[in-house]
Scaffold this active site. Sequence first.
Site, PDB file in Angstrom:
ATOM      1  N   TYR A 154       0.840  -1.210   0.000  1.00 60.66           N
ATOM      2  CA  TYR A 154       0.000   0.000   0.000  1.00 60.66           C
ATOM      3  C   TYR A 154       0.877   1.263   0.000  1.00 60.66           C
ATOM      4  O   TYR A 154       0.645   2.196  -0.770  1.00 60.66           O
ATOM      5  CB  TYR A 154      -0.896  -0.044   1.238  1.00 60.66           C
ATOM      6  CG  TYR A 154      -1.939   1.050   1.317  1.00 60.66           C
ATOM      7  CD1 TYR A 154      -3.096   0.979   0.546  1.00 60.66           C
ATOM      8  CD2 TYR A 154      -1.776   2.137   2.170  1.00 60.66           C
ATOM      9  CE1 TYR A 154      -4.067   1.978   0.626  1.00 60.66           C
ATOM     10  CE2 TYR A 154      -2.737   3.137   2.262  1.00 60.66           C
ATOM     11  CZ  TYR A 154      -3.886   3.043   1.491  1.00 60.66           C
ATOM     12  OH  TYR A 154      -4.846   4.028   1.567  1.00 60.66           O
ATOM     13  N   LYS A 158       1.009   4.132  -2.887  1.00 58.68           N
ATOM     14  CA  LYS A 158       0.603   5.517  -2.614  1.00 58.68           C
ATOM     15  C   LYS A 158       1.778   6.494  -2.790  1.00 58.68           C
ATOM     16  O   LYS A 158       1.572   7.648  -3.157  1.00 58.68           O
ATOM     17  CB  LYS A 158       0.007   5.625  -1.206  1.00 58.68           C
ATOM     18  CG  LYS A 158      -1.325   4.861  -1.053  1.00 58.68           C
ATOM     19  CD  LYS A 158      -2.382   5.393  -1.998  1.00 58.68           C
ATOM     20  CE  LYS A 158      -3.758   4.793  -1.753  1.00 58.68           C
ATOM     21  NZ  LYS A 158      -4.770   5.318  -2.674  1.00 58.68           N
TER      22      LYS A 158
HETATM   23  P1  NDP Z   1     -13.502   2.115   0.491  1.00 58.60           P
HETATM   24  O1  NDP Z   1     -12.983   0.724   0.532  1.00 58.60           O
HETATM   25  O2  NDP Z   1     -14.523   2.548   1.477  1.00 58.60           O
HETATM   26  O3  NDP Z   1     -14.025   2.465  -0.994  1.00 58.60           O
HETATM   27  C1  NDP Z   1     -13.236   2.193  -2.102  1.00 58.60           C
HETATM   28  C2  NDP Z   1     -14.130   2.093  -3.306  1.00 58.60           C
HETATM   29  O4  NDP Z   1     -13.304   1.733  -4.442  1.00 58.60           O
HETATM   30  C3  NDP Z   1     -15.173   0.990  -3.162  1.00 58.60           C
HETATM   31  O5  NDP Z   1     -16.398   1.390  -3.715  1.00 58.60           O
HETATM   32  C4  NDP Z   1     -14.552  -0.150  -3.958  1.00 58.60           C
HETATM   33  O6  NDP Z   1     -15.473  -1.096  -4.464  1.00 58.60           O
HETATM   34  C5  NDP Z   1     -13.896   0.615  -5.087  1.00 58.60           C
HETATM   35  N1  NDP Z   1     -12.921  -0.182  -5.814  1.00 58.60           N
HETATM   36  C6  NDP Z   1     -12.111  -1.163  -5.330  1.00 58.60           C
HETATM   37  N2  NDP Z   1     -11.391  -1.709  -6.318  1.00 58.60           N
HETATM   38  C7  NDP Z   1     -11.747  -1.066  -7.460  1.00 58.60           C
HETATM   39  C8  NDP Z   1     -11.362  -1.208  -8.818  1.00 58.60           C
HETATM   40  N3  NDP Z   1     -10.469  -2.127  -9.208  1.00 58.60           N
HETATM   41  N4  NDP Z   1     -11.926  -0.395  -9.743  1.00 58.60           N
HETATM   42  C9  NDP Z   1     -12.851   0.528  -9.372  1.00 58.60           C
HETATM   43  N5  NDP Z   1     -13.272   0.685  -8.102  1.00 58.60           N
HETATM   44  C10 NDP Z   1     -12.726  -0.102  -7.153  1.00 58.60           C
HETATM   45  O7  NDP Z   1     -12.200   3.043   0.616  1.00 58.60           O
HETATM   46  P2  NDP Z   1     -12.056   4.536   1.148  1.00 58.60           P
HETATM   47  O8  NDP Z   1     -13.217   5.340   0.739  1.00 58.60           O
HETATM   48  O9  NDP Z   1     -11.661   4.476   2.566  1.00 58.60           O
HETATM   49  O10 NDP Z   1     -10.767   4.975   0.328  1.00 58.60           O
HETATM   50  C11 NDP Z   1     -10.831   5.718  -0.884  1.00 58.60           C
HETATM   51  C12 NDP Z   1      -9.414   6.095  -1.285  1.00 58.60           C
HETATM   52  O11 NDP Z   1      -8.808   6.844  -0.224  1.00 58.60           O
HETATM   53  C13 NDP Z   1      -8.515   4.876  -1.516  1.00 58.60           C
HETATM   54  O12 NDP Z   1      -7.622   5.148  -2.582  1.00 58.60           O
HETATM   55  C14 NDP Z   1      -7.746   4.779  -0.220  1.00 58.60           C
HETATM   56  O13 NDP Z   1      -6.508   4.136  -0.386  1.00 58.60           O
HETATM   57  C15 NDP Z   1      -7.582   6.238   0.140  1.00 58.60           C
HETATM   58  N6  NDP Z   1      -7.305   6.486   1.551  1.00 58.60           N
HETATM   59  C16 NDP Z   1      -8.188   6.098   2.510  1.00 58.60           C
HETATM   60  C17 NDP Z   1      -7.895   6.342   3.844  1.00 58.60           C
HETATM   61  C18 NDP Z   1      -8.811   5.942   4.953  1.00 58.60           C
HETATM   62  O14 NDP Z   1      -8.398   6.111   6.129  1.00 58.60           O
HETATM   63  N7  NDP Z   1     -10.017   5.441   4.686  1.00 58.60           N
HETATM   64  C19 NDP Z   1      -6.643   7.025   4.238  1.00 58.60           C
HETATM   65  C20 NDP Z   1      -5.804   7.389   3.137  1.00 58.60           C
HETATM   66  C21 NDP Z   1      -6.134   7.124   1.846  1.00 58.60           C
HETATM   67  P3  NDP Z   1     -16.012  -2.308  -3.492  1.00 58.60           P
HETATM   68  O15 NDP Z   1     -17.209  -1.764  -2.815  1.00 58.60           O
HETATM   69  O16 NDP Z   1     -16.342  -3.425  -4.412  1.00 58.60           O
HETATM   70  O17 NDP Z   1     -14.900  -2.645  -2.579  1.00 58.60           O
END
Ligand code: NDP
Length: 246
Positions: A154, A158
């Site tokens: 990860y 990132k």
């Molecule tokens: P979630 O897991 O809540 O949501 C991620 C979304 O992306 C889900 O809808 C998921 O689908 C979708 N997804 C997964 N794989 C794919 C793919 N191959 N193609 C298209 N869509 C996909 O994550 P967050 O909202 O927490 O995170 C969003 C972003 O923020 C990410 O990049 C994460 O790394 C980053 N981030 C999050 C942090 C946190 O503390 N939450 C901190 C720092 C960064 P499905 O429902 O099927 O899983």
Amino acid sequence: MDLSGKVSFITGGARGIGFEIASLFAKHGSDIVIGDVNGENLRKAVDQLKGFGIDAEGYILDVSNYESCEEVVKKAIDKYGHVDILVNNAGITRDNLIMRMKIEDFDKVISINLKGVFNCTKALIRYMMKQRSGRIINISSVIGLMGNAGQANYAASKAGVIGLTKSTAKEVASRNINVNAIAPGYIQTEMTEVLPDDVKQKMLGGIPLSRPGTPTDVANAALFLASDYSSYITGQVIVVDGGMVM
Ligand code: NDP
């Protein structure tokens, strides 16, 4: 901040931070295209987004697959004629210590979190270059800045997003396209909900503002980067983490 007349494409926009960004942009007048892997979540999200009085479309998208990104971009361009703002938000975790990390879990995280950003950018960039305007907002993470035991895949993905952001920013600046990254800290979503309580408590202890972030905290930064208020900012990383990394 008025985004009316704009079309925003948000990957992983059916839930979590992506959905919050889509909702905030919609509240500010942008039409929304969300791409996500889960059809049921997509349908629910699109219904909610339309409630803001804008037009919204949801397409099945796997960001790790270039053809899938190209197909969704084409559908969006065919429908709206332009896409003004791209938010590369889709991301996953597959945590483990390097010693125990499966090769396929390393590859999967890189292919969604890093190559996915490249794929969607590549699929859309020629349209933005032609229209001589655009905003690209890549969702990185503080883990890409500071590393974390158990998250080598990860953190690498990132950190890679930050290098990709800066390179893209330099390539397209002359076409009036701004490319920036947001590095969120500990944000309460389904991704972090599954973490053990002791890990959550440890993270909270390292946050000077003494609270976890919300998806709205991240969406507010994304709105700023999508708006005219950030027109002289490109190639930057905005850290939204309550002071965790400083
Ligand atoms: P979630 O897991 O809540 O949501 C991620 C979304 O992306 C889900 O809808 C998921 O689908 C979708 N997804 C997964 N794989 C794919 C793919 N191959 N193609 C298209 N869509 C996909 O994550 P967050 O909202 O927490 O995170 C969003 C972003 O923020 C990410 O990049 C994460 O790394 C980053 N981030 C999050 C942090 C946190 O503390 N939450 C901190 C720092 C960064 P499905 O429902 O099927 O899983």
